[in-house]
Design an enzyme around this catalytic site. Sequence first.
Site, PDB file in Angstrom:
ATOM      1  N   PHE A  84      -5.196  -6.058  -6.750  1.00  0.00           N
ATOM      2  CA  PHE A  84      -3.757  -5.955  -6.948  1.00  0.00           C
ATOM      3  C   PHE A  84      -3.452  -5.983  -8.438  1.00  0.00           C
ATOM      4  CE2 PHE A  84       0.716  -6.903  -6.647  1.00  0.00           C
ATOM      5  CZ  PHE A  84       1.097  -6.167  -5.527  1.00  0.00           C
ATOM      6  N   GLU A 138       5.033   8.480  -9.193  1.00  0.00           N
ATOM      7  CA  GLU A 138       4.824   7.200  -8.505  1.00  0.00           C
ATOM      8  C   GLU A 138       3.982   6.282  -9.387  1.00  0.00           C
ATOM      9  OE1 GLU A 138       5.589   4.956  -6.683  1.00  0.00           O
ATOM     10  OE2 GLU A 138       4.738   5.004  -4.678  1.00  0.00           O
ATOM     11  N   ASP A 139       4.124   4.978  -9.183  1.00  0.00           N
ATOM     12  CA  ASP A 139       3.291   4.045  -9.965  1.00  0.00           C
ATOM     13  C   ASP A 139       1.866   3.971  -9.418  1.00  0.00           C
ATOM     14  OD1 ASP A 139       4.060   2.715  -7.618  1.00  0.00           O
ATOM     15  OD2 ASP A 139       4.714   0.878  -8.620  1.00  0.00           O
ATOM     16  N   ARG A 171       6.532  -6.687 -14.552  1.00  0.00           N
ATOM     17  CA  ARG A 171       6.739  -5.244 -14.743  1.00  0.00           C
ATOM     18  C   ARG A 171       6.753  -4.863 -16.224  1.00  0.00           C
ATOM     19  NH1 ARG A 171       8.408  -2.864  -9.921  1.00  0.00           N
ATOM     20  NH2 ARG A 171       9.758  -4.117  -8.614  1.00  0.00           N
ATOM     21  N   ASP A 192      -1.543   3.702  -2.615  1.00  0.00           N
ATOM     22  CA  ASP A 192      -2.409   2.714  -1.973  1.00  0.00           C
ATOM     23  C   ASP A 192      -2.794   3.255  -0.586  1.00  0.00           C
ATOM     24  OD1 ASP A 192      -3.671   0.348  -1.324  1.00  0.00           O
ATOM     25  OD2 ASP A 192      -1.850  -0.817  -1.074  1.00  0.00           O
TER      26      ASP A 192
HETATM   27  P1  IMP Z   1       1.468   2.852  -0.166  1.00  0.00           P
HETATM   28  O1  IMP Z   1       2.577   3.326   0.707  1.00  0.00           O
HETATM   29  O2  IMP Z   1       0.584   1.890   0.551  1.00  0.00           O
HETATM   30  O3  IMP Z   1       0.675   3.971  -0.805  1.00  0.00           O
HETATM   31  O4  IMP Z   1       2.119   1.935  -1.231  1.00  0.00           O
HETATM   32  C1  IMP Z   1       2.546   2.288  -2.448  1.00  0.00           C
HETATM   33  C2  IMP Z   1       3.426   1.173  -2.988  1.00  0.00           C
HETATM   34  O5  IMP Z   1       2.847  -0.125  -2.750  1.00  0.00           O
HETATM   35  C3  IMP Z   1       3.552   1.290  -4.474  1.00  0.00           C
HETATM   36  O6  IMP Z   1       4.665   2.080  -4.835  1.00  0.00           O
HETATM   37  C4  IMP Z   1       3.735  -0.141  -4.891  1.00  0.00           C
HETATM   38  O7  IMP Z   1       5.092  -0.501  -4.825  1.00  0.00           O
HETATM   39  C5  IMP Z   1       2.987  -0.951  -3.876  1.00  0.00           C
HETATM   40  N1  IMP Z   1       1.657  -1.346  -4.371  1.00  0.00           N
HETATM   41  C6  IMP Z   1       0.467  -1.013  -3.830  1.00  0.00           C
HETATM   42  N2  IMP Z   1      -0.538  -1.561  -4.536  1.00  0.00           N
HETATM   43  C7  IMP Z   1       0.024  -2.250  -5.540  1.00  0.00           C
HETATM   44  C8  IMP Z   1      -0.507  -3.020  -6.630  1.00  0.00           C
HETATM   45  O8  IMP Z   1      -1.719  -3.198  -6.815  1.00  0.00           O
HETATM   46  N3  IMP Z   1       0.407  -3.577  -7.481  1.00  0.00           N
HETATM   47  C9  IMP Z   1       1.754  -3.411  -7.332  1.00  0.00           C
HETATM   48  N4  IMP Z   1       2.283  -2.690  -6.334  1.00  0.00           N
HETATM   49  C10 IMP Z   1       1.434  -2.113  -5.445  1.00  0.00           C
END
Ligand code: IMP
Length: 181
Positions: free
Chosen positions: A151, A98-99, A164, A102
Amino acid sequence: MDKMRKEILFPRDAIQRRVQEIAGQISVDYKGHELIVIGILKGAFIFMADLIRAMSIPCKVDFVRVASYGVSSESSGKVVMTKDIETSIKGRDILIVEDIVDTGLTLTYLVNWLKERNPQSLKVCTFLDKRKRRKVPFEADYVGFTMDDGFVVGYGLDFNEQARFLPEVYIIEQEQVEVRG
Ligand code: IMP
């Protein structure tokens, strides 16, 4: 894009060093095994490409895509699979890539989804971890960098599909995020 106000958070050389370290650790942990590496589109594609090329063990690759619905940069809790894997993972060693983690909602959903296919093992490797923003408890097995709130873009991560391609990770100014979407 040029108007996006941003500051460098993780430079290219630091990213490359950390990717080598994690790849080395994964190669030790899975020595003698073939991994199936599953990337979460779109954000993980650059990290995953660098990671698997730095590993010294064989792997197969596949991808999933999930959508999370919510306002602005917040996810609401509703996560939906929009592209499933095309590989059988029953009895196999799986590494999800995963990138960024959050709230933890995306990975909690995906781990449960994939565990139903009865893999031999399943671990998660994330490039970035915003630990303080969890809505559900979630611990990744391999983490590139942890960060506070904010962010970020670059190295696969986007802001409205922009940025990206940047080889570094940048933090963008908060008021730009608040007017997003
Ligand atoms: P989660 O389900 O809230 O853990 O969200 C994860 C996803 O939210 C990641 O795969 C990203 O696509 C997006 N995301 C959360 N924070 C960021 C950020 O700071 N930059 C870009 N994408 C983010």
